[in-house]
Each structure stands twice: as structure tokens, then as C-alpha cells.
Design an enzyme around this catalytic site. Sequence first.
Site, PDB file in Angstrom:
ATOM      1  CG  ASP A 201      -0.095   8.056   9.221  1.00 42.30           C
ATOM      2  OD1 ASP A 201      -0.346   6.849   9.361  1.00 42.30           O
ATOM      3  OD2 ASP A 201       0.758   8.481   8.420  1.00 42.30           O
ATOM      4  CE  LYS A 205       3.163   6.532   8.210  1.00 45.80           C
ATOM      5  NZ  LYS A 205       2.648   7.354   7.111  1.00 45.80           N
ATOM      6  N   GLY A 304       0.742   4.260  -0.871  1.00 43.74           N
ATOM      7  CA  GLY A 304       0.284   3.699  -2.137  1.00 43.74           C
ATOM      8  C   GLY A 304       0.559   2.205  -2.214  1.00 43.74           C
TER       9      GLY A 304
HETATM   10  N1  HSE Z   1      -1.935   7.586   5.080  1.00 45.40           N
HETATM   11  C1  HSE Z   1      -0.551   7.337   5.039  1.00 45.40           C
HETATM   12  C2  HSE Z   1       0.110   8.476   4.290  1.00 45.40           C
HETATM   13  C3  HSE Z   1      -0.284   6.029   4.352  1.00 45.40           C
HETATM   14  O1  HSE Z   1      -0.579   9.245   3.647  1.00 45.40           O
HETATM   15  O2  HSE Z   1       1.318   8.593   4.374  1.00 45.40           O
HETATM   16  C4  HSE Z   1       1.066   5.467   4.637  1.00 45.40           C
HETATM   17  O3  HSE Z   1       1.270   5.240   5.970  1.00 45.40           O
END
Ligand code: HSE
Length: 438
Positions: A201, A205, A304
Amino acid sequence: MSQGVKVGLLGWGTVGTGVTRIFQNSQDLLAKRSGTTITLGKIADLDITRDRGVKVDRSLLTTNAEAVIQDPEIQIVVELIGGIEPAKGFILKALKAGKHVVTANKALLAEHWDEIMSTARDSSADIYFEAAVGGGIPVVQALNDGLAPNHIQGIFGIINGTANYILSQMKKGQSFDEALAEAQAKGFAEADPALDVKGGDTMHKLVILAAMAFGRRVAPSDVHVEGIDQLTAQDILYAREELDKEIKLLGIAKQTKDKQVQVRVHPALIPGDHLMSAVHGVYNSLYVIGDAVGPTMFYGKGAGEMPTASAVVSDVIFIARNIHMGVAGNVPSVYYLPQAAADSLPVEPIAELVSQYYLRFTVKEEIGVIAKIAGILSEKGISIEAVIQKDAHKENVVPIMIVIHQAKEKDVTAALETIDKMPFTVQPTLKIRIEDID
Ligand code: HSE
């Protein structure tokens, strides 16, 4: 005032619910900020019966996403389904139909950046994605607008709330599994938590940030990715007590001197007195260095329902204002160099990285082990800065922490391969890079 702008929602999960909550509570504010009225025209989800604790006109609900995309009155489509398909097909269809799109879908943007950006451009439609990076933190708009005159020299991001939450809880003594379960219960985690803890993740980003910062796409496969799943509470404790450092999962995008970029995701030891060390729990932070502005820092909740909804609706307001002013689709929403679309940025291979490292060896308590480790390191030209040996935590097995001066990653890897084959090594050696963040 014009007749107003209608918004269609695809996906009514955690963030979608937050978006409808903002529409319910802040209608007047949305109108004041955009200069026009913004209303929800349709909401599509496979489950439209579950009570989400928010009031919406039931006639807006549909299980058919096409009904949203094809609705001639809807000018902005908000995609909050997540994942690649069917989200990708819906977004491309909406853009081709001339609708502006807001999405929080970082995986999709990271994997299909060029296709989505070029479809938006060819259709004179806008695509905005503030919620894709850093939850509620307005960093996408900052890179687009506030930092526009800068050549971006480096971005250091704590951009996964779940991973940061887990590290913060481990520091307080909680186990990895307990902390992950809590993050999931609070709605921070991805559907597949491996994306959070193994760094995927953060990588998604980072790919988006790098593309925006440098104007060209970064291939996800060019990003070196490591997660936090190898770390122990002991590493966090030693870092703090012995080295005055914090361990954070960082996404790093950095220009090198020879016109390459580093794009890497991994746990890093950062100075205990750096502002980024004070970022705990679900909070995210980005340290962005521009050639004109110098260092800047952004901070806020990275995941969130309501923080992410805040970012989504900020994009909706921005586009609604542009529609109202008659300029939507005329100004690129992202700094993007189409002529370079075919070429990814040249990425420095991780083997060429020069860094300081923290190494945690787990070895048998025997005479001469430290000497042997030091010998192998020195054969590779690696110089030791500090050695810490702790008491045996299991009978006859000790952790030895060694901090080394700057070295090339490939030399460190080669030395560790040799050391990990030695009969005194009980567990593979953990290597954490040390970053100064500057
Ligand atoms: N799973 C992601 C986090 C959610 O914990 O940052 C936001 O992208």
C-alpha cells in the site's frame, strides 16, 4: 447561481459512508466553498440495504453502477470501490463519457497511471485523487499547486496508517497480531492486510507521489519494497534506547546526483528528534523537499472514514467550482508530461544504494563470533560504527546489533549472505537502513 452540480457515488463502504455524511451535514458549506450547489445524484453499491447510520434519500440508491455512469445529469463520478476491476472499467467509461472523476483508488492509479491520465486528457475530463495518498492530508493538492514552482528533491512518507499504528502499539508492548487486529477493527486496514504490513500500500502511494513530483510514471516493479513483518518489539526498543532512533515504515522518492530516482519502501531508522519520529498511531506524515521552498512537512490522519471522506469531498468541491467557472477539464489536474509517457523514470537499483545500516545478528554465544562477523564485514570494506551486545534471551543465543558506516547495499548483502551461512548464525540477519531524512 447555476443549476448546480450532481455527483454520483460508486461504492458505499467506509469512505463512501463518510462522503454521504459530509453531504448530509455540510451542504451549505459545500455551496459556499464552490459557488454552486453540489448534490448527490445517485449512489451505487451491491449492498444498498445495510444501515450505515446516515440519512440518504432512498430513491438515490441503485445496485447498478452503469446507471450512475450513464446518468446525463451526473457530472462528477466518485469511485470508492477500490481494487482494479471493476473500478478501472467504470473510471475509464466515466472519463470517456466526459465526466470528471474523483477516486481514492491508489492501487489502480499506481498500476495504470498512464492509461488513466491519458484517457482523462483525451476526454478533457478531470481526474482528482486527494484521498489516494495520506488519507485526509491535502498533499496531492500541495504537490500540484502549493509546491508547483519546485523541483522536488525528495519525499519521505509515513503513508500507511495501519503499519504506523502497529509500530506505535508494539512500542507500547502490544504484539504485532493484537495491533493489526485493532487497526482492522477501526477501519484503517486494507481488505488484504498484507498490503499494509508488507509495504504494498505504501508502494502504491509512493508511485503516485513520484509520478506527480517528477512528471513521469514510475513502474511499480521498479520500487524496492520491504514491510514491517520482520521487525520485533526488541528492535524498536533497541533503536530507541541504544541509538535514540525510531523505526518507521517509509516510502522514499528521491533524486540522485546522477539524474536517477530512488523509489523504495522499507522500515528505516530515523533520528529520534526528527519531527517524523513524533508521528504515531494512524497518523501519516510527508516530508517533502523542494529546491525553492526547502523542506516542508504535512501531517494528519492517514486512514479512516471521515479523514478520507474529507479528501474525497475536497476534490468534489474543487471540480464543482471549476465546472461553475467553466474551466473544468481545461487545465490538467496533474503535472504530467505526456511525451514521456512511454518511458518510466530511470530508477537507481537498490543494490547501488549507499546508506548506513543497523544489523541485528542472532547468534550462538561463543568466543570469537563478533570477531568473525567483523572480519567478514571488513573483507567487503564495511566499517563498523557501534556494536551492542545484549544478554542471551534464549539459552546460549544472543542478539548482536552492529551499526555500520555508509556502505553500498550490494556489499552489505554479500557480507550478510556469508555471515548467515556461518554455523554460529541462528536466524537470518535483519538489516534496517538508517535515514537522516534530509
Ligand atoms: N490501509 C490504508 C492505511 C488506508 O492503513 O493507511 C488508507 O490508504
